[in-house]
Scaffold this motif. Structure first.
Motif, short mmCIF file in Angstrom:
data_model
loop_
_atom_site.label_atom_id
_atom_site.label_comp_id
_atom_site.label_asym_id
_atom_site.label_seq_id
_atom_site.Cartn_x
_atom_site.Cartn_y
_atom_site.Cartn_z
N LEU A 101 5.24 2.23 -8.47
CA LEU A 101 4.54 1.04 -8.96
C LEU A 101 5.43 -0.20 -8.88
O LEU A 101 4.95 -1.29 -8.56
N ARG A 151 -5.67 0.54 -0.19
CA ARG A 151 -4.46 0.37 -1.00
C ARG A 151 -3.67 1.67 -1.16
O ARG A 151 -2.44 1.68 -1.12
N PHE A 152 -4.37 2.80 -1.37
CA PHE A 152 -3.70 4.08 -1.62
C PHE A 152 -4.43 5.15 -0.82
O PHE A 152 -5.63 5.36 -0.99
N TRP A 202 -4.67 4.41 -10.80
CA TRP A 202 -3.87 3.42 -11.51
C TRP A 202 -3.48 2.27 -10.58
O TRP A 202 -3.50 1.09 -10.97
N ILE A 203 -3.12 2.60 -9.35
CA ILE A 203 -2.72 1.56 -8.40
C ILE A 203 -3.91 0.69 -8.03
O ILE A 203 -3.80 -0.55 -7.94
N SER A 204 -5.08 1.29 -7.84
CA SER A 204 -6.28 0.50 -7.57
C SER A 204 -6.62 -0.39 -8.76
O SER A 204 -7.03 -1.55 -8.60
N ARG A 261 0.85 -1.19 0.00
CA ARG A 261 0.00 0.00 0.00
C ARG A 261 0.89 1.25 0.00
O ARG A 261 2.08 1.16 0.29
N HIS A 321 6.89 7.76 -10.49
CA HIS A 321 5.72 6.91 -10.68
C HIS A 321 6.13 5.47 -10.97
O HIS A 321 5.57 4.52 -10.39
N LEU A 343 5.31 -1.76 -5.62
CA LEU A 343 4.07 -2.49 -5.42
C LEU A 343 4.00 -3.76 -6.26
O LEU A 343 3.01 -4.48 -6.23
#
Length: 456
Positions: free
Chosen positions: A421, A306-307, A151-153, A58, A417, A424
């Protein structure tokens, strides 16, 4: 919720619906339910992207809107007396095992410097607030695009089906949490906006006291059945699917979100450490309960969000630089230290990536004009990371002697960025979404480079 789960849920409630009057005949409702189950596509919690081995699960993004002055926080530049270069106007001292320089304005944060990775080589494309702020969040300067949290979700989904995958606290602009062309289920959920009193801020429109829980479940099943029928035969169902998912999430959140927002079960000592309720309003600084935001961020991280973005504005200090910077640092210092301390104590720091920074930095004061003024500097500024597998007690990159330009270890927003990512377990340059005839990604057409030197 999958199609099979929808089938079970609707089937088990048909008997109850038979005896409930909605102003429609039961046979018509039964037909709608059957058609909805047949037509509803499976809902996806993730984009189905195969990740790399993750270091973090996260992200907590501590966004300092307006441009923190790097030379008076983490990028020490001794005053030289040279024309047009005043250097750092506050005192610095060395901290931690590696003797990292930190401003006198951040004494509590400095105690945790051995947990932090300082990036002094940041740079961006523009010194305009709106464009650089947008690029920081979305990778684009001019066009509406999905935010980093979306984007992460999209890439990872949520760890808790009863909560959003992405929450934005005290957001100033919708661009901070917009999913843009990504499905709306990946949109951020804002709590508090534009300096709203965070003690009163909540997730809007989820509370419902006018019906018992079982009746609300029947009600949403009925609406979802009609949504499913409406989707039948439609080529593009992404927006409608997003609405369906949002309604289901909103219903599930009724049992989880209110408890997370209620800080009454926190000890008085904890509230004091985070400075909950303490507000400062000096000059350009917006009054904001930043401590409450940081404590909520910890609670949301524990619950599986998550974020989480924590926003603090008022760093655009063109005038009254010393006064306003001191006030801002006083506002954020103890809460951030408490957040770092708690995440570490609870075993969360190792798989939570903290990111701190703003859309750019600021140049030094000009000594000969006698004014307490600064401008914008996008050519060299500071971010810091902590947790999530990054090197601890480490400084990456360097600006020149005037602090005005990154000259070593340069990191662009695209690289930041890509690195986030990567932590993650996601490949930013291969994680794409088709829109308007081409594949889009967070790192844009140019792509971003993972800064491997930042990781342990």
């Amino acid at each position: 919720m999958s199609t099979n789960n929808n089938s079970v849920a609707i089937a088990t409630r048909r008997q109850m619906l038979q005896t409930t009057s909605f102003g429609f005949g039961y046979l018509a409702l039964q037909s709608l339910c059957q058609q909805a189950v047949a037509a509803a596509p499976p809902a996806s919690a993730t984009a189905g992207i195969t990740p790399n081995v993750p270091r973090a699960r996260r992200v907590i993004f501590l966004c300092m809107s307006g441009g923190p002055a790097q030379m008076d926080t983490f990028d020490y530049k001794p005053q030289t007396g040279k024309k047009k270069h005043a250097g750092s106007v506050f005192d610095f001292s060395q901290h931690g095992e590696n003797g990292i320089w930190v401003s006198e304005l951040l004494p509590e944060t400095a105690r945790h410097i051995d947990r932090m990775c300082i990036i002094n080589g940041m740079h961006a494309d523009t010194g305009n607030h709106a464009q650089s702020f947008l690029q920081l969040h979305t990778g684009e300067r001019l066009r509406k695009r999905p935010s980093m949290g979306s984007w992460i979700s999209y890439g990872l989904g949520t760890e808790n089906e009863n909560l959003p995958g992405f929450i934005s606290l005290n957001a100033s602009k919708p661009s901070v949490y917009s999913s843009s062309f990504l499905p709306t289920e990946f949109e951020g959920t804002p709590i508090g906006t534009n300096g709203e009193d965070m003690s009163q801020a909540t997730i809007r429109d989820i509370a419902s006291q006018h019906l018992p829980h079982s009746a609300r479940r029947q009600q949403i099943d009925f609406v979802q059945a009609m949504n499913g029928q409406h989707a039948t035969g439609r080529v593009d169902q992404s927006n409608l699917n997003g609405v369906i998912e949002s309604m289901e999430l909103a219903f599930r959140m009724q049992s989880s979100a209110p408890d997370l927002l209620d800080l009454s079960n926190e000890t008085e000592a904890t509230l004091q450490r985070y400075r909950v309720g303490k507000k400062l309003s000096v000059g350009t600084c917006r009054p904001t309960d930043f401590g409450r935001q940081c404590l909520l961020a910890r609670r949301f991280a524990e619950a599986g969000v998550r974020f989480i973005e924590v926003n603090h504005g008022g760093w655009d200090q063109h005038k009254n630089h010393r006064r306003d910077l001191k006030a801002n640092c006083e506002t954020i210092d103890a809460p951030i230290a408490a957040l770092l301390e708690d995440l570490a104590a609870r075993g969360l720091l190792e798989d939570t990536l903290l990111v701190w920074g703003g859309e750019f930095g600021r140049p030094g004061l000009v000594p000969e004009n006698g004014k307490d003024e600064t401008g914008h500097n996008h050519r060299g500024f500071t971010f810091w990371l902590a947790g999530g597998g990054v090197k601890a007690g480490y400084v990456h990159g360097r600006t020149d002697d005037t602090g005005s330009r990154a000259v070593e270890g340069k990191v662009h927003f695209r690289d930041l960025h890509a690195t986030i990512l990567h932590a993650l377990g996601l490949d930013a340059n291969n994680m794409t979404y088709q829109h308007a005839g081409r594949a889009h990604r967070l790192t844009g057409p140019e792509g971003g480079q993972v800064i491997h030197d930042l990781f342990a």
